[in-house]
Design a protein around this motif. Structure first.
Motif, short mmCIF file in Angstrom:
data_model
loop_
_atom_site.label_atom_id
_atom_site.label_comp_id
_atom_site.label_asym_id
_atom_site.label_seq_id
_atom_site.Cartn_x
_atom_site.Cartn_y
_atom_site.Cartn_z
N GLY A 1 -0.60 -4.65 -9.81
CA GLY A 1 -0.99 -5.40 -8.87
C GLY A 1 -0.29 -5.77 -7.60
N LEU A 2 0.80 -5.13 -7.54
CA LEU A 2 1.35 -5.22 -6.19
C LEU A 2 0.43 -4.56 -5.09
N PRO A 3 0.66 -5.13 -3.88
CA PRO A 3 1.15 -5.92 -3.43
C PRO A 3 0.54 -7.54 -3.51
N ILE A 4 -0.35 -7.58 -4.27
CA ILE A 4 -1.20 -8.82 -4.27
C ILE A 4 -0.74 -9.98 -5.12
N THR A 5 -0.05 -9.42 -5.97
CA THR A 5 1.00 -10.34 -6.80
C THR A 5 1.73 -10.98 -6.03
N LEU A 6 2.07 -10.70 -5.10
CA LEU A 6 3.00 -11.47 -3.95
C LEU A 6 2.53 -12.38 -2.97
N ALA A 7 1.02 -12.20 -3.08
CA ALA A 7 0.55 -12.84 -2.09
C ALA A 7 0.39 -14.35 -2.13
N GLY A 8 0.46 -14.99 -0.96
CA GLY A 8 0.53 -16.23 -0.86
C GLY A 8 -1.03 -16.86 -0.52
N PHE B 1 -8.29 -2.17 2.72
CA PHE B 1 -7.16 -1.58 3.09
C PHE B 1 -5.93 -2.05 1.92
N LEU B 2 -5.99 -3.34 1.38
CA LEU B 2 -5.08 -3.62 0.53
C LEU B 2 -5.53 -3.34 -0.98
N TYR B 3 -6.57 -3.45 -1.06
CA TYR B 3 -7.47 -2.94 -2.51
C TYR B 3 -6.85 -1.52 -2.83
N ASP B 4 -6.92 -0.49 -1.69
CA ASP B 4 -6.58 0.68 -2.11
C ASP B 4 -5.19 1.09 -2.28
N ARG B 5 -4.25 -0.08 -2.08
CA ARG B 5 -2.91 0.18 -2.15
C ARG B 5 -2.59 -0.73 -3.39
N LEU B 6 -3.35 -1.18 -4.10
CA LEU B 6 -2.89 -2.00 -5.52
C LEU B 6 -2.26 -0.80 -6.42
N ASP B 7 -1.18 -1.30 -7.08
CA ASP B 7 -0.60 -0.36 -7.99
C ASP B 7 -1.05 -0.96 -9.43
N GLU B 8 -0.20 -0.32 -10.69
CA GLU B 8 -0.74 -0.82 -11.69
C GLU B 8 -0.13 -2.16 -12.29
#
Length: 290
Positions: A215-222, A206-213
């Motif tokens: 890297g958001l939202p993963i860039t903000l992941a803790g 789900f998150l992988y499909d929503r990565l933008d150029e």
């Protein structure tokens, strides 16, 4: 050699589980002769690490010769495929056990091939230990410590001296034997192990499909997301046969889990979520205490 002693072990599959079992035997038992059977490159690495005394690939029969214990640490489909050959070539006094993650299909197949009145004996097993990383490179002699080790059947099977000896080995390497039936096992691990794996895969996808150029939202992941998605690092090759042999339990579990997610969505605008968090906190405390 008395039949109740296990001094010679043939491990079929020297990856993470088989390699760790070999290293655990090295560390916590004495004078154990260990043979390994796998692809040539894998079993050579196991021998280089000191996990096995003898390395075999190709023909299976030589690896089984004189074994007191045949320990199958292969995926489910290859295990089922190899059972007839193991039944033909394992010594008459041998105990044969597997480490597969589902038990109904394997124990059904083994019941036909290893009749209890004919010498060699089959005991289903499943160590509740592992890592998201596979292969002999990640094997560890302490992998089984403080973990449950499921043994399939009635505890009265320990009247067989080979089974009793194997149970003692499990305890010696630091695991806790737990006796239960094959269907009971597959239901329990379906909820406690297989469903969390699929939930992690679904969340990661789900998150992988929503990565933008960027890297958001993963860039903000803790670290919380990394902890939650640790299981997502497991390869499909590890899980393919597990899912295929536990479809009914997993399908029902996914349906019930989806209903629970729907229930959470309906509670988003209220304070009723507190009860769900309280229940989750209690389960987490219980898991930490095990």
């Amino acid at each position: 050699m008395p039949a109740h002693l296990i001094n010679r072990v043939a491990i079929l599959g020297t990856g993470l589980i088989g390699g760790s079992f070999a290293l655990a035997l090295r560390k916590y038992t004495k004078e154990m002769h260990i043979s390994g059977w796998d692809r040539a490159d894998v079993v050579r690495e196991a021998q280089t690490r000191g996990a096995v005394d003898e390395a075999f690939s190709g023909e299976l029969a030589p690896a089984l010769r004189n074994a007191d214990l045949v320990y199958i640490a292969l995926p489910i489909a290859p295990t089922i495929d190899l059972l007839p050959e193991i039944a033909r070539h394992a010594p008459a006094h041998a105990l044969v056990s597997d480490a597969c993650s589902t038990k109904v299909r394997i124990t059904q197949a083994a019941a036909e091939l290893f009749p209890s009145e004919r010498g060699r004996f089959f005991l289903g097993g499943h160590p509740m230990a592992g890592r998201e990383l596979s292969g002999i490179a990640h094997a560890n002699g302490d992998l089984f410590r403080e973990s449950t080790y499921a043994l399939i059947g009635a505890s009265s099977l320990q009247e067989d001296p080979r089974v009793s000896a194997f149970a003692k080995i499990i305890e010696r390497i630091g695991a806790r034997p737990l006796w239960l039936g094959a269907q009971q096992h597959d239901y329990a691990v379906g909820l406690a192990s297989h469903l969390p794996q699929l939930a992690a895969v679904a969340l990661a996808g789900f998150l992988y499909d929503r990565l933008d150029e960027n890297g958001l939202p993963i860039t903000l992941a803790g670290p919380g997301l990394r902890d939650s998605l640790r299981l997502a690092g497991s390869p499909y090759s590890t899980w393919r046969d597990i899912v295929l042999t536990n479809q009914e339990v997993l399908s029902a579990a996914l349906d019930l889990f989806a209903r629970r997610l729907d229930d959470l969505r309906e509670k988003l605008a209220s304070r009723e979520l507190e009860a769900d968090f309280d229940a989750a906190n209690e389960l987490y405390k219980l898991l930490r205490s095990l």
